[in-house]
Design a protein around this motif. Sequence first.
Motif, PDB file in Angstrom:
ATOM      1  N   MET A   1       0.990  -1.348  -0.018  1.00  0.00           N
ATOM      2  CA  MET A   1      -0.079  -0.120  -0.171  1.00  0.00           C
ATOM      3  C   MET A   1       0.761   1.091   0.031  1.00  0.00           C
ATOM      4  O   MET A   1       2.011   1.112   0.447  1.00  0.00           O
ATOM      5  N   ARG A   2       0.336   2.213  -0.573  1.00  0.00           N
ATOM      6  CA  ARG A   2       1.141   3.731  -0.551  1.00  0.00           C
ATOM      7  C   ARG A   2       1.096   4.432   0.713  1.00  0.00           C
ATOM      8  O   ARG A   2       0.152   3.961   1.612  1.00  0.00           O
ATOM      9  N   ILE A   3       1.800   5.500   0.840  1.00  0.00           N
ATOM     10  CA  ILE A   3       1.859   5.954   2.146  1.00  0.00           C
ATOM     11  C   ILE A   3       0.390   6.603   2.714  1.00  0.00           C
ATOM     12  O   ILE A   3       0.061   6.780   3.595  1.00  0.00           O
ATOM     13  N   GLY A   4      -0.276   7.250   1.661  1.00  0.00           N
ATOM     14  CA  GLY A   4      -1.699   7.882   1.875  1.00  0.00           C
ATOM     15  C   GLY A   4      -2.678   6.907   2.290  1.00  0.00           C
ATOM     16  O   GLY A   4      -3.304   7.232   3.394  1.00  0.00           O
ATOM     17  N   GLU A   5      -2.798   5.917   1.641  1.00  0.00           N
ATOM     18  CA  GLU A   5      -3.688   4.726   2.215  1.00  0.00           C
ATOM     19  C   GLU A   5      -3.075   4.150   3.757  1.00  0.00           C
ATOM     20  O   GLU A   5      -4.047   3.984   4.692  1.00  0.00           O
ATOM     21  N   LEU A   6      -1.758   4.265   3.953  1.00  0.00           N
ATOM     22  CA  LEU A   6      -1.293   3.687   5.226  1.00  0.00           C
ATOM     23  C   LEU A   6      -1.735   4.842   6.367  1.00  0.00           C
ATOM     24  O   LEU A   6      -2.288   4.452   7.523  1.00  0.00           O
ATOM     25  N   SER A   7      -1.788   6.007   6.077  1.00  0.00           N
ATOM     26  CA  SER A   7      -2.051   7.126   6.616  1.00  0.00           C
ATOM     27  C   SER A   7      -3.584   6.931   7.027  1.00  0.00           C
ATOM     28  O   SER A   7      -4.016   7.328   8.227  1.00  0.00           O
ATOM     29  N   ARG A   8      -4.323   6.679   6.110  1.00  0.00           N
ATOM     30  CA  ARG A   8      -6.053   6.765   6.132  1.00  0.00           C
ATOM     31  C   ARG A   8      -6.207   5.486   7.116  1.00  0.00           C
ATOM     32  O   ARG A   8      -7.212   5.374   8.183  1.00  0.00           O
TER      33      ARG A   8
END
Length: 124
Positions: A1-8
Amino acid sequence: MRIGELSRRTGVSVRALRHYEDAGVLPAGRCANGYRVYGDDAVGQVRRIRAMLDSGLPLRIVREVLPYLDGPAEVMPEVPCPYLVDQVAEQLAQLDERIRSLTRNRDAIDAYLRAARAQRLTVP
């Protein structure tokens, strides 16, 4: 997963996730375009990091202790740095004191609620 998804998925800011990577507690792969990519286990890792930070541990201690949460004892360096061992011992003492304080506060809140509920039952 990319960083934005991990953040969400974790509720942790992208900036903080980058900081964790820079500090060496959250490994990230890179795509050909340079984007950070994380494995499925990154969500749990971020939650463990946050829990340790929220308990008051500094990131330098989190970096040293994190491998022991789920890993084998064999990851211990052959000769641990005495200074670091002393720092970890101090953090442990501080955590123990916080736990005692939280327990006292919890017990006081519990006693208050029991008394308030009992009083409410006796008032017509």
